[in-house]
Design a protein around this motif. Structure first.
Motif, PDB file in Angstrom:
ATOM      1  N   THR A  88      45.241  52.654  34.803  1.00  0.00           N
ATOM      2  CA  THR A  88      44.039  52.463  35.895  1.00  0.00           C
ATOM      3  C   THR A  88      42.719  52.257  35.067  1.00  0.00           C
ATOM      4  O   THR A  88      42.038  51.242  35.712  1.00  0.00           O
ATOM      5  CB  THR A  88      43.909  53.880  36.872  1.00  0.00           C
ATOM      6  N   GLU A  89      42.625  52.988  34.086  1.00  0.00           N
ATOM      7  CA  GLU A  89      41.429  52.491  33.296  1.00  0.00           C
ATOM      8  C   GLU A  89      41.269  51.165  32.950  1.00  0.00           C
ATOM      9  O   GLU A  89      40.072  50.380  32.937  1.00  0.00           O
ATOM     10  CB  GLU A  89      41.104  53.475  32.044  1.00  0.00           C
ATOM     11  N   LEU A  90      42.148  50.661  32.566  1.00  0.00           N
ATOM     12  CA  LEU A  90      42.372  49.174  31.961  1.00  0.00           C
ATOM     13  C   LEU A  90      42.247  48.124  33.364  1.00  0.00           C
ATOM     14  O   LEU A  90      41.410  47.053  33.025  1.00  0.00           O
ATOM     15  CB  LEU A  90      43.891  48.751  31.510  1.00  0.00           C
ATOM     16  N   ALA A  91      42.731  48.555  34.395  1.00  0.00           N
ATOM     17  CA  ALA A  91      42.395  47.498  35.588  1.00  0.00           C
ATOM     18  C   ALA A  91      41.208  47.904  35.889  1.00  0.00           C
ATOM     19  O   ALA A  91      40.459  46.712  36.440  1.00  0.00           O
ATOM     20  CB  ALA A  91      43.512  47.996  36.544  1.00  0.00           C
ATOM     21  N   GLN A  92      40.615  48.891  36.011  1.00  0.00           N
ATOM     22  CA  GLN A  92      39.184  49.014  36.214  1.00  0.00           C
ATOM     23  C   GLN A  92      38.219  48.440  35.287  1.00  0.00           C
ATOM     24  O   GLN A  92      37.284  47.504  35.975  1.00  0.00           O
ATOM     25  CB  GLN A  92      38.551  50.470  36.291  1.00  0.00           C
ATOM     26  N   ARG A  93      38.386  48.270  34.022  1.00  0.00           N
ATOM     27  CA  ARG A  93      37.708  47.518  33.076  1.00  0.00           C
ATOM     28  C   ARG A  93      37.855  45.990  33.427  1.00  0.00           C
ATOM     29  O   ARG A  93      36.991  45.270  33.335  1.00  0.00           O
ATOM     30  CB  ARG A  93      38.184  47.873  31.723  1.00  0.00           C
ATOM     31  N   GLU A  94      39.110  45.569  34.014  1.00  0.00           N
ATOM     32  CA  GLU A  94      39.330  44.229  34.093  1.00  0.00           C
ATOM     33  C   GLU A  94      38.441  43.910  35.371  1.00  0.00           C
ATOM     34  O   GLU A  94      37.829  42.694  35.573  1.00  0.00           O
ATOM     35  CB  GLU A  94      40.679  44.163  34.815  1.00  0.00           C
ATOM     36  N   ILE A  95      38.184  44.893  36.353  1.00  0.00           N
ATOM     37  CA  ILE A  95      37.334  44.398  37.658  1.00  0.00           C
ATOM     38  C   ILE A  95      36.052  44.033  37.344  1.00  0.00           C
ATOM     39  O   ILE A  95      35.326  43.216  37.465  1.00  0.00           O
ATOM     40  CB  ILE A  95      37.309  45.615  38.837  1.00  0.00           C
ATOM     41  N   ASP A  96      35.656  44.950  36.316  1.00  0.00           N
ATOM     42  CA  ASP A  96      34.474  45.042  35.869  1.00  0.00           C
ATOM     43  C   ASP A  96      34.132  43.672  34.931  1.00  0.00           C
ATOM     44  O   ASP A  96      32.914  43.089  35.069  1.00  0.00           O
ATOM     45  CB  ASP A  96      33.821  46.091  35.063  1.00  0.00           C
ATOM     46  N   GLU A  97      35.041  43.435  34.460  1.00  0.00           N
ATOM     47  CA  GLU A  97      34.935  42.044  33.457  1.00  0.00           C
ATOM     48  C   GLU A  97      34.720  40.847  34.338  1.00  0.00           C
ATOM     49  O   GLU A  97      34.214  39.846  33.931  1.00  0.00           O
ATOM     50  CB  GLU A  97      36.304  41.976  32.702  1.00  0.00           C
ATOM     51  N   VAL A  98      35.530  40.808  35.605  1.00  0.00           N
ATOM     52  CA  VAL A  98      35.550  39.759  36.497  1.00  0.00           C
ATOM     53  C   VAL A  98      34.086  39.666  36.979  1.00  0.00           C
ATOM     54  O   VAL A  98      33.510  38.614  37.167  1.00  0.00           O
ATOM     55  CB  VAL A  98      36.660  39.959  37.528  1.00  0.00           C
ATOM     56  N   LEU A  99      33.540  40.718  37.505  1.00  0.00           N
ATOM     57  CA  LEU A  99      32.428  40.826  38.029  1.00  0.00           C
ATOM     58  C   LEU A  99      31.157  40.492  37.116  1.00  0.00           C
ATOM     59  O   LEU A  99      30.135  39.778  37.656  1.00  0.00           O
ATOM     60  CB  LEU A  99      32.196  42.182  38.728  1.00  0.00           C
ATOM     61  N   ALA A 100      31.519  40.689  36.025  1.00  0.00           N
ATOM     62  CA  ALA A 100      30.205  40.341  35.254  1.00  0.00           C
ATOM     63  C   ALA A 100      30.370  39.043  34.182  1.00  0.00           C
ATOM     64  O   ALA A 100      29.401  38.439  34.116  1.00  0.00           O
ATOM     65  CB  ALA A 100      30.439  41.324  33.742  1.00  0.00           C
ATOM     66  N   THR A 101      31.645  38.435  34.183  1.00  0.00           N
ATOM     67  CA  THR A 101      31.825  37.303  33.235  1.00  0.00           C
ATOM     68  C   THR A 101      32.589  36.197  33.950  1.00  0.00           C
ATOM     69  O   THR A 101      32.401  34.986  33.258  1.00  0.00           O
ATOM     70  CB  THR A 101      32.523  37.562  32.063  1.00  0.00           C
ATOM     71  N   ASP A 102      33.002  36.414  35.280  1.00  0.00           N
ATOM     72  CA  ASP A 102      33.662  35.198  36.020  1.00  0.00           C
ATOM     73  C   ASP A 102      32.781  33.952  36.143  1.00  0.00           C
ATOM     74  O   ASP A 102      31.492  34.154  36.369  1.00  0.00           O
ATOM     75  CB  ASP A 102      34.399  35.665  37.197  1.00  0.00           C
ATOM     76  N   LYS A 103      33.077  32.738  35.591  1.00  0.00           N
ATOM     77  CA  LYS A 103      32.262  31.569  35.189  1.00  0.00           C
ATOM     78  C   LYS A 103      31.698  31.463  36.739  1.00  0.00           C
ATOM     79  O   LYS A 103      32.568  31.202  37.691  1.00  0.00           O
ATOM     80  CB  LYS A 103      33.247  30.548  34.742  1.00  0.00           C
ATOM     81  N   ASP A 104      30.586  31.032  36.871  1.00  0.00           N
ATOM     82  CA  ASP A 104      29.705  30.626  38.106  1.00  0.00           C
ATOM     83  C   ASP A 104      29.891  31.475  38.983  1.00  0.00           C
ATOM     84  O   ASP A 104      29.492  31.562  40.149  1.00  0.00           O
ATOM     85  CB  ASP A 104      30.507  29.483  38.570  1.00  0.00           C
ATOM     86  N   ARG A 105      30.267  33.020  38.805  1.00  0.00           N
ATOM     87  CA  ARG A 105      30.130  33.990  39.566  1.00  0.00           C
ATOM     88  C   ARG A 105      30.578  33.783  40.950  1.00  0.00           C
ATOM     89  O   ARG A 105      32.147  33.789  41.200  1.00  0.00           O
ATOM     90  CB  ARG A 105      28.881  34.677  39.582  1.00  0.00           C
ATOM     91  N   HIS A 106      29.843  33.397  41.850  1.00  0.00           N
ATOM     92  CA  HIS A 106      30.444  33.178  43.271  1.00  0.00           C
ATOM     93  C   HIS A 106      31.414  32.161  43.317  1.00  0.00           C
ATOM     94  O   HIS A 106      32.137  32.119  44.427  1.00  0.00           O
ATOM     95  CB  HIS A 106      29.187  32.931  44.175  1.00  0.00           C
ATOM     96  N   GLY A 107      31.468  31.112  42.482  1.00  0.00           N
ATOM     97  CA  GLY A 107      32.453  29.872  42.626  1.00  0.00           C
ATOM     98  C   GLY A 107      33.780  30.430  41.511  1.00  0.00           C
ATOM     99  O   GLY A 107      34.569  29.467  41.665  1.00  0.00           O
TER     100      GLY A 107
END
Length: 283
Positions: A88-107
């Motif tokens: 669960t901790e790994l998956a939660q970190r992955e959520i934070d990673e997506v929100l913080a670094t996903d290219k072009d954020r909203h796109g």
């Protein structure tokens, strides 16, 4: 009873294990279903033992008999699994990673898939995500085969013809809801509404996504969106398409019941909407 009798005759016991009783769809308001808990035997036959697991909340459903052993049986709290906590901790970190670094954020594709699956409450398939994101199948496949697959994965659904995308655990959806925030979730919900409106204006043609016929009303009911839910539940063309897809009217009647339940619990019940639904149900 037959299996328990055979086990008893052989000097053994039959053990019935029911996992996740708290996720029983029959306990939802307006479902029209008996809960699994209420179907469990009041007096199990000789040789049968029943083990039930679930979270402390929700409590035992209201349709369970007051004298049912489920209301007085011994409760054994389970210790938290260190392995499950780590995953669960790994998956939660992955959520934070997506929100913080996903290219072009909203796109960014990961951000869009995360938001759409969260807002939809699950049930979207591969084709649905392609339509909603405007991305090709290979891009979605690459995303799901990576570390993002710790958050969301495709699973077989007994009520769907194709695999659907769901969070790998309920707590991850709760985490995603908190991290995305209400404004972002409203934006993704509006995208789902616009997508549904396209098919509604076309009178729900052949090939209408299963999500819009099966899961979308549940999303509306959970959000308390009575206007959209009543529009769907009184749409004859949509219910004709559901009849073609499922071979029966049970799903249509269930969503009419869900809409009626939402009306009856509102502070100012919309009687005209209730009459529309009653008329359509009779038809």
């Amino acid at each position: 009873e037959k299996a328990a009798a055979r086990a008893a005759k052989a000097g053994r016991r039959l053990v019935l294990v029911i996992d996740g009783l708290d996720e029983d769809c029959g306990s939802l308001p307006g479902s029209g279903l008996d809960t699994i808990a209420a179907c469990l035997p009041m007096r199990p036959p000789p040789g049968l033992r029943v083990f039930v697991s679930g979270r402390p909340d929700p409590p035992v459903p209201a349709d369970v008999d007051p004298d049912h052993p489920l209301r007085r049986c011994r409760i054994r709290p389970l210790n938290v699994s260190p392995y499950a906590t780590h995953v669960t901790e790994l998956a939660q970190r992955e959520i934070d990673e997506v929100l913080a670094t996903d290219k072009d954020r909203h796109g960014g594709l990961a951000y869009q898939v995360l938001g759409l699956v969260t807002a939809s409450e699950g049930g979207l398939n591969h084709r649905d995500l392609q339509q909603l994101t405007g991305r090709d199948a290979s891009g979605i496949d690459r995303l799901m085969s990576g570390t993002f697959g710790r958050i969301i994965a495709s699973r077989a659904d007994p009520y769907a013809k194709t695999r659907v995308f769901l969070f790998t655990h309920d707590t991850l959806r709760e985490q995603a809801m908190g991290r995305l925030g209400p404004d972002a979730l409203d934006s993704f919900a509006e995208r789902l509404h616009a997508w549904a409106d396209v098919y509604r204006r076309r009178n729900w043609p052949e090939g209408t996504p299963e999500y819009l016929l099966r899961d979308y009303p549940r999303m509306l009911a959970d959000a308390g969106d009575l206007r959209r839910l009543v529009t769907l539940a009184a749409d004859a063309a949509r219910h004709h398409r559901m009849l073609d897809a499922t071979g029966g009217d049970a799903a249509a009647l269930a969503e009419i019941a869900a809409a009626h339940a939402l009306i009856s619990t509102s502070p100012a019940p919309d009687l005209l909407a209730a009459l529309r639904l009653a008329r359509h149900r009779s038809q």
